[in-house]
Scaffold this active site. Structure first.
Site, mmCIF file in Angstrom:
data_model
loop_
_atom_site.group_PDB
_atom_site.id
_atom_site.type_symbol
_atom_site.label_atom_id
_atom_site.label_comp_id
_atom_site.label_asym_id
_atom_site.label_seq_id
_atom_site.Cartn_x
_atom_site.Cartn_y
_atom_site.Cartn_z
ATOM 1 N N LYS A 99 0.985 3.998 7.163
ATOM 2 C CA LYS A 99 0.235 4.845 6.235
ATOM 3 C C LYS A 99 0.658 6.291 6.430
ATOM 4 O O LYS A 99 1.270 6.645 7.433
ATOM 5 C CB LYS A 99 -1.276 4.770 6.533
ATOM 6 C CG LYS A 99 -1.916 3.418 6.282
ATOM 7 C CD LYS A 99 -2.275 3.222 4.825
ATOM 8 C CE LYS A 99 -2.873 1.858 4.570
ATOM 9 N NZ LYS A 99 -1.965 0.747 4.839
ATOM 10 N N SER A 157 0.814 -1.220 0.000
ATOM 11 C CA SER A 157 0.000 0.000 0.000
ATOM 12 C C SER A 157 0.846 1.267 0.000
ATOM 13 O O SER A 157 0.320 2.352 -0.156
ATOM 14 C CB SER A 157 -0.937 0.018 1.207
ATOM 15 O OG SER A 157 -0.224 0.343 2.365
#
Ligand SMILES: C[S@@+](CC[C@H](N)C(=O)[O-])C[C@H]1O[C@@H](n2cnc3c(N)ncnc32)[C@H](O)[C@@H]1O
Length: 621
Positions: free
Chosen positions: A157, A119
């Site tokens: 993230k 990601s």
């Protein structure tokens, strides 16, 4: 922590140096270890440098030397972290890595995690990489964090605070963000250690040809960017002065002649003057040329202040009858009548200054005044008119705005005048960098630049941003020509078809993906790259052999396709006669860029486009 292969390369370099008293070339390392390319040799050298085992002096052909004295630190690898769906948080693994202390900054406690998932690939964080985390429980917007959510689930993230919530943003255009009311921050990524060893040894596929190195030391988060004359006028996508300076200091030396082939408002030129480099700047936007000249021309602040005070006195006395209203299309749409009168008086008072350098410098504050007193939204780079009640109430204090800017600018000039090296020169050329602008072949010691991110129509509209100012300050013979600037900049005119001979697999792949969705956009992208390729050729012509060309570029998203402009430049440049020495990735904390657009054109489908950029370092063969 050195891998087996890295240790072998280091041993080879040491043995070679003991025998020859100089280091082996990248080519010799390539041959010795049967590597696929010199960029793979370069990868090993970078790793050994990163780990503190090698020094590097640039501008020298065999420019490595061994060191043994760097302070090293052992960091525990605490386990795995998901760059994907959150996984059960952090368990102890017992492994450690050793890295040079100055790689991660002096402050704080650190730990490392092995990354699982994809990601964060757009941040250059891949499955199997190791990330070094500085322990902290708070983070700034946009930092890459270890975040723990829900029931002790951890994920890697980018963190944003928005409307009282937290957004955990993946750096992968195919994935959606996670929103939570509460997020526990367990640290911020300070270094990424790529796990490329096995792939690099195969080294054949295009994907491993170039390596992006994340280096947060290039971010300069929170640092002052408006010192000297840097802050005298807004301009889209300006260089962070610290980035310009660091590149110049690394790849050139005092007394050298450098060039910024897309100089914009002249940030790199200001820095070059401050550190004793002679500089050429080239740009095709007349307002940029005007600003770059004003920013780089030192003026005695006492003389400047004297003229400024006289000017304020003069402007009060100018009557309505004495002024000439400028005559350009749509002036009444963009300016209220009484604003036009005030601006015209101010301009007349500035034009009465005899010293042209001082006149131009004060005209810069006037240009900002034009923007701030016009009917446009000042937070936009494109021309967007204020609407409705807001427009009715819009009553700018023209002289007040001018005074604020002029006084700030004079203070900036006083700093610049004091520190600018008096025996260096700056020459600014209005021209198209894809053509010969009269700079001699093999004459430039270093090129540092930041090209546009794409064509002006769909990315940063330099011409549109500059139009109203340019029309008021007479940088065009006919002010109505100002609206044509964007067409002349890189990618300004789409190609007729998609046939081309550019030698870049990355470009070919991007064009194919975009064309499947929208052929016209693919033609824009091709046109931009055709122009850029011509600029690379000109840069190659003017640069001395063995010298460096640094480009700060963004990898933009078009129709959900991420265009790897950094890799495309590397490929195109290597065909022209450069070697790509490095690709460094930095975050863009404060650069004025449109950071959001809607790639799908679906209302509400916002996605970040430019939150990081690459610094491509090329060397002329
Ligand atoms: C990213 S901006 C440079 C900003 C600059 N580094 C600064 O700090 O202000 C890119 C610049 O490239 C210029 N440009 C675009 N196409 C050009 C061309 N073909 N030749 C010369 N300049 C061009 C634009 O006018 C713009 O000023």
């Amino acid at each position: 922590m050195l891998t087996k292969k890295q240790t072998q390369v280091l041993d080879f370099i040491k043995a070679y140096m003991a025998k020859h008293s100089y280091a082996p070339s990248l080519e010799e390392i390539k041959q010795k270890f049967r590597l696929a390319s010199v960029s793979t040799s370069h990868y090993y050298i970078s790793k050994l440098q990163d780990a503190g085992f090698l020094n590097k002096e640039h501008n020298q052909p065999r420019a490595v030397s061994t060191v043994g004295t760097k302070q090293m630190i052992e960091i525990p690898i605490l386990g795995a972290i998901a760059a994907g769906q959150p996984i059960e948080a952090i368990e102890i693994s017992g492994e450690t890595i050793t890295i040079a202390k100055d790689e991660i900054g002096k402050q704080g406690k650190h730990y490392a995690l092995r990354v699982q998932g994809s990601s964060m690939i757009d941040e250059g964080i891949f499955d199997g990489d190791i990330v070094v985390i500085r322990k902290q429980d708070v983070a700034e917007n946009g930092q890459t964090v270890v975040a723990v959510i829900d029931d002790n689930e951890a994920t890697l993230k980018k963190l944003y605070r928005e409307n009282g919530k937290f957004r955990l943003q993946p750096a992968n255009p195919t994935l959606f963000p996670i929103y939570r009311d509460e997020v526990e921050v367990r640290g911020v990524v300070v270094k990424i250690i790529r796990n490329l060893e096995s792939q690099l040894d195969q080294g054949q596929s295009r994907d491993e040809k170039y390596v992006r190195k994340i280096d947060y030391s290039w971010d300069y988060r929170g640092e002052k960017t408006k010192s000297y004359t840097h802050g005298i006028h807004t301009y889209p996508a300006m260089f962070i002065p610290q980035v310009g300076r660091r590149l110049l200091e690394t790849y050139s030396k005092e007394g050298d002649t450098i060039c910024d082939i897309f100089c914009g408002s002249g940030s790199a030129l200001v820095e070059s003057r401050l550190i004793g480099r002679n500089a050429y700047g080239i740009d095709l936007n007349p307002l940029a040329i005007f600003l770059a000249k004003a920013k780089t021309n030192p003026i005695n602040p006492q003389k400047l202040t004297k003229e400024y005070i006289a000017l304020l006195d003069r402007v009060e006395k100018i009557t309505d009858k004495e002024i000439k209203r400028p005559d350009f299309k749509n002036i009444d749409f963009w300016f209220k009548d009484k604003v036009i009168v005030k601006l015209a008086k101010l301009k007349k008072a500035i034009c009465a200054i005899k010293d042209e350098t001082i006149q131009n410098f004060l005209m810069v504050a006037f240009s900002e005044t034009v923007r701030y007193s016009s009917n446009t939204k000042t937070g936009e780079f494109k021309l967007v008119r204020i609407k409705g009640e807001k427009l009715e109430k819009h009553d700018p204090n023209v002289i007040g705005i001018f005074r604020k800017h002029a006084e700030k600018n004079i203070a900036g000039m006083a700093e610049f005048y004091k520190d600018a090296k008096k025996d260096s020169w700056t020459k600014i050329i209005y021209g198209d960098s894809s053509k010969d602008n009269g700079i001699k072949a093999n004459s430039i010691d270093c090129i540092v630049t930041s090209p546009p991110y794409g064509d002006s129509r769909t990315t940063v509209a330099y011409g549109q941003f500059s139009r109203l100012s340019a029309q008021w300050i007479d940088v065009f013979e006919d002010p109505n020509d100002a609206s044509g600037v964007d067409n002349d900049l890189l990618g300004g005119r789409a190609t007729k078809n998609l046939i081309h001979t550019l030698s870049s697999g990355y470009l070919k792949e991007s064009l194919e993906k975009i064309a499947k969705q929208d052929e016209a956009r693919a033609k824009d992208v091709l046109s931009f790259n055709l122009g850029l390729n011509e600029c690379l050729k000109q840069a190659h012509r003017i640069l001395k052999p063995g010298k460096y060309f640094c480009l700060v570029v963004g990898n933009r998203l078009v129709k959900q396709v991420r265009i790897p402009t950094d890799f495309i430049i590397a490929e195109l440049a290597e065909k022209i006669g450069f070697t790509c020495e490095d690709i460094i990735v930095r975050n863009i904390p404060g650069k004025r860029m449109p950071i959001k657009n809607s790639p799908t054109n679906i209302v509400g489908a916002l996605e970040e486009t430019m939150n990081k950029e690459s610094i491509v370092v090329l060397r002329k063969n």
